[in-house]
Design a protein around this motif. Structure first.
Motif, PDB file in Angstrom:
ATOM      1  N   MET A 472       0.830  -1.211   0.000  1.00 27.19           N
ATOM      2  CA  MET A 472       0.000   0.000   0.000  1.00 27.19           C
ATOM      3  C   MET A 472       0.865   1.262   0.000  1.00 27.19           C
ATOM      4  O   MET A 472       0.542   2.251  -0.669  1.00 27.19           O
ATOM      5  N   LEU A 473       1.976   1.247   0.749  1.00 23.24           N
ATOM      6  CA  LEU A 473       2.886   2.391   0.742  1.00 23.24           C
ATOM      7  C   LEU A 473       3.523   2.582  -0.629  1.00 23.24           C
ATOM      8  O   LEU A 473       3.716   3.720  -1.088  1.00 23.24           O
ATOM      9  N   TRP A 474       3.853   1.474  -1.281  1.00 20.30           N
ATOM     10  CA  TRP A 474       4.428   1.568  -2.633  1.00 20.30           C
ATOM     11  C   TRP A 474       3.421   2.166  -3.609  1.00 20.30           C
ATOM     12  O   TRP A 474       3.777   3.004  -4.447  1.00 20.30           O
ATOM     13  N   VAL A 475       2.165   1.745  -3.493  1.00 21.62           N
ATOM     14  CA  VAL A 475       1.114   2.298  -4.360  1.00 21.62           C
ATOM     15  C   VAL A 475       0.918   3.788  -4.090  1.00 21.62           C
ATOM     16  O   VAL A 475       0.728   4.585  -5.013  1.00 21.62           O
ATOM     17  N   ARG A 476       0.981   4.189  -2.800  1.00 21.93           N
ATOM     18  CA  ARG A 476       0.859   5.607  -2.482  1.00 21.93           C
ATOM     19  C   ARG A 476       2.019   6.416  -3.056  1.00 21.93           C
ATOM     20  O   ARG A 476       1.824   7.525  -3.565  1.00 21.93           O
ATOM     21  N   ARG A 477       3.222   5.840  -2.978  1.00 21.84           N
ATOM     22  CA  ARG A 477       4.384   6.556  -3.504  1.00 21.84           C
ATOM     23  C   ARG A 477       4.316   6.715  -5.021  1.00 21.84           C
ATOM     24  O   ARG A 477       4.730   7.738  -5.559  1.00 21.84           O
ATOM     25  N   LYS A 478       3.765   5.721  -5.704  1.00 24.73           N
ATOM     26  CA  LYS A 478       3.606   5.795  -7.156  1.00 24.73           C
ATOM     27  C   LYS A 478       2.434   6.677  -7.573  1.00 24.73           C
ATOM     28  O   LYS A 478       2.229   6.906  -8.764  1.00 24.73           O
ATOM     29  N   ARG A 479       1.646   7.162  -6.562  1.00 25.90           N
ATOM     30  CA  ARG A 479       0.499   8.050  -6.804  1.00 25.90           C
ATOM     31  C   ARG A 479      -0.459   7.452  -7.828  1.00 25.90           C
ATOM     32  O   ARG A 479      -0.855   8.084  -8.814  1.00 25.90           O
ATOM     33  N   VAL A 480      -0.815   6.197  -7.567  1.00 28.88           N
ATOM     34  CA  VAL A 480      -1.739   5.511  -8.472  1.00 28.88           C
ATOM     35  C   VAL A 480      -3.106   6.186  -8.471  1.00 28.88           C
ATOM     36  O   VAL A 480      -3.801   6.224  -9.483  1.00 28.88           O
ATOM     37  N   ARG A 481      -3.499   6.776  -7.321  1.00 27.17           N
ATOM     38  CA  ARG A 481      -4.819   7.414  -7.242  1.00 27.17           C
ATOM     39  C   ARG A 481      -4.931   8.607  -8.177  1.00 27.17           C
ATOM     40  O   ARG A 481      -6.028   8.958  -8.628  1.00 27.17           O
ATOM     41  N   ASP A 482      -3.788   9.256  -8.477  1.00 26.51           N
ATOM     42  CA  ASP A 482      -3.823  10.383  -9.404  1.00 26.51           C
ATOM     43  C   ASP A 482      -3.743   9.933 -10.859  1.00 26.51           C
ATOM     44  O   ASP A 482      -4.316  10.569 -11.742  1.00 26.51           O
ATOM     45  N   LYS A 485      -7.907   7.855 -11.795  1.00 26.96           N
ATOM     46  CA  LYS A 485      -8.920   8.450 -10.947  1.00 26.96           C
ATOM     47  C   LYS A 485     -10.243   7.703 -10.996  1.00 26.96           C
ATOM     48  O   LYS A 485     -11.091   7.894 -10.133  1.00 26.96           O
TER      49      LYS A 485
END
Length: 607
Positions: A472-482, A485
């Motif tokens: 989950m931290l890796w996904v946050r760092r890759k800014r997958v949510r941006d 969308k």
């Protein structure tokens, strides 16, 4: 005074007249209790709060006469304006912002004149919309401060919720025409409660009070208890002569608020008559505000819960925290403040007879003390936390509404697409189980056997959880949510209409077979349990006894290791070469020979 703004000086001059003390003497009294520190703006605001709270305490002692005068609403509105801009510095900044806004409004927007007209905030009255764009207006914080001093326009507990409702059509700013109209409606409701007509069909006890009467027929009840001589038999309410659900919902909301009040008093064991009436007074003022808002906002009726304290925090997440704060405050009440809910209702002659005979001691305080200010700050912090979480929940619920409107076909397609990442995991698991990659299969088998033998199951689960956190931290760092969308799913199909119909029929037939097989399995299991097939029941009981002995004698980890080795071996080439056809055939024949319990469906009620 030079350090004060123009409007603050104007309001304080009126406060000085109301109190009967010169402004210089008030300043000296404030200086004696003021702790130095902070900015000039903070000093000006504290001094303004000190003087205005003293004036409001004097006003509250003759509230019955003041609330009906337009000068009261004008003065209190100016107090909130001055509270927002107490010092000369803040006034200069405010005037610069107003000048910039006017310049912006002078420029025609891209959409032309029509768009400019549509952007003007309106306050709708019963007769016509009032343009209030150029009038000085107040914000939420000033409204909350005023409500903390005198709980008339709103209670400190729900002031932000009430302000949000009153300013829904004016972009979060409260204008004087709306504020003045709100107080006029409150005055009408108060006068109605001052001389309530007791219905001929009702007998009121000493501590009972009529909150509202619907219509003019005093011989017909709006709410009636029908049937049943005991509360254990259930309660049925009837709403006669009501053709729409609006009035019914309104009455049910009022009933719920009163019920929640009594539950609150019982839950926190509020026994003192003064403390109980203080809670009743807050509820009565909330109902008065609700009626006033309903009369003022007839075109867009307000949300009732935003004006009713106990209903609001009963439905809000963590609303119990606010009610805990309220209960703690009530327990410390042994006298009343001149601007408390009880004092306001007494000064306006709105209370049952027993309140006058309680011998309530009135505090001689002329302003809000530091202890009260600290309690209000703690309460405001709790309310803000509850409100923010409520907004987050509303935003999350709004994002779910779109999915609820989808049909069964689209929902199935969305579900298949959402589960597609798990499909790859399942395919990898099958490949490992079928020895398509022998090296990986041996590694997984050895690791699993070691974990089971060493009884490292809980550490293994902990390692999986830590791995998921890292992912989950890796996904946050890759800014997958941006980057992604939204999830785009194509619902189009290459099938012809006839093929789609056939596919739907096939899927429905499969679903029917699954339901039918499940029913048969349940009925056969019940037949075994009830010994309807004694031969099969005996075999099942002996098998269960044997399994129980094995579970007692053999440790569980060895059973799990044996089961794992059996599954892996049976999926290998050597295991697949062994024929299990005859055993499966005999097991199927044994299962088919079990009779089911007969089932009969009837259309009428079952005995």
């Amino acid at each position: 005074m030079k350090h004060l703004s123009t409007i603050a000086n104007s309001v304080l001059e009126q406060c000085s007249v109301i109190i009967g003390v010169h402004l210089e003497d008030l300043n000296e009294e404030f200086e004696r209790g003021y702790k130095a520190g902070g900015t000039d703006d903070c000093y000006s605001r504290k001094f303004f709060e000190f003087c205005s709270s003293r004036a409001l305490c004097a006003i509250c002692r003759r509230m019955e006469f003041n609330i009906s005068e337009s000068s009261f609403s004008r003065l209190t509105f100016d107090m909130m304006l001055a509270w927002e801009n107490p010092s000369s510095l803040t006034e200069e900044s405010y005037m610069e912002n107003v000048a910039k806004e006017r310049e912006e409004r002078m420029k025609p927007p891209n959409g032309g004149v029509q768009e400019a007209i549509e952007d003007i905030p309106l306050f709708y009255s019963d007769l016509m919309p009032l343009l209030v764009d150029d009038e000085r207006n107040i914000g939420e914080d000033a409204f909350v401060w005023f409500s903390s001093v005198i709980p008339l326009a709103a209670d400190i507990l729900n002031a932000r919720f009430a302000f949000e409702t009153l300013t829904a059509s004016t972009t979060g700013r409260l204008h004087y025409p709306a504020y003045d109209r709100f107080f006029k409606e409150i005055d009408k409701c108060i006068k109605y409660l001052q001389k309530p007509e007791t219905p001929t069909c009702a007998e009121l006890a000493e501590d009972e009070f009529i909150l509202h009467v619907e219509g003019t027929a005093m011989t017909q009840r709006v709410v009636r208890h029908i049937g049943g001589t005991s509360w254990q038999e259930g309660v049925v309410f009837e709403f006669p002569e009501m053709t729409s659900s609006t009035r019914r919902d309104h009455w049910l909301t009022l009933i719920k608020e009163v019920t929640l009040l009594h539950q609150f008093l019982a839950r926190f064991k509020i026994e003192s008559r003064l403390q109980r009436w203080e809670a009743h007074a807050r509820m009565i003022l909330g109902i008065v505000r609700l009626h006033a808002a309903r009369e003022m906002l007839r075109i867009f009726p307000p949300i009732p819960t935003n004006f009713l304290i106990f209903t609001l925090f009963d439905e809000s997440p963590k609303g119990d925290l606010v009610l805990d704060e309220l209960a703690n405050g009530l327990r410390q009440t042994n006298s009343i403040h001149p601007c408390s809910p009880t004092s306001i209702l007494r000064s306006m002659n709105v209370c049952p007879p027993y309140v006058w005979s309680m011998g309530i001691e009135e505090k001689m305080e002329t302003s809000v003390g530091p202890e009260v200010a600290e309690d209000l700050a703690s309460l405001e912090s709790t309310i803000s936390q509850v409100r923010e979480e409520a907004k987050e929940i509303e935003i999350a619920k709004a994002s779910v509404e779109g999915l609820k409107e989808e049909g069964i076909t689209d929902s199935i397609i969305v579900l298949q697409e959402l589960l597609s990442p798990l499909r790859g995991v399942w395919q990898w698991f099958q490949a490992v189980l079928k020895w398509e990659r022998p090296t990986i299969t041996l590694f997984v088998l050895a690791t699993s056997l070691l974990i089971i033998y060493k009884e490292w199951i809980w550490p293994a689960l902990a390692a999986i959880l830590v791995w998921m956190v890292g992912l989950m931290l890796w996904v946050r760092r890759k800014r997958v949510r941006d980057k992604c969308k939204e999830i785009v799913i194509c619902t189009s199909s290459d099938q012809t209409p006839m093929e789609s119909i056939v596919s739907a029929q096939h899927a429905l037939h499969q679903f029917y077979n699954i339901v039918q097989t499940t029913n048969i399995a349940i009925l056969k299991s019940r037949s075994i349990f009830e010994s309807r097939a004694p031969k099969h029941t005996n075999m099942v009981m002996w098998a269960m006894v044997g399994m129980a002995i094995v579970l007692i004698v053999v440790p569980l980890k060895y059973l799990l290791m044996g089961l794992l080795l059996y599954v892996v071996y049976m999926n290998s080439k050597a295991g697949r070469s062994m024929s299990m056809k005859q055993s499966n055939k005999r097991l199927k024949a044994w299962w088919d020979s079990i009779p089911v319990v007969s089932v009969r469906t009837v259309s009428g009620p079952c005995n």
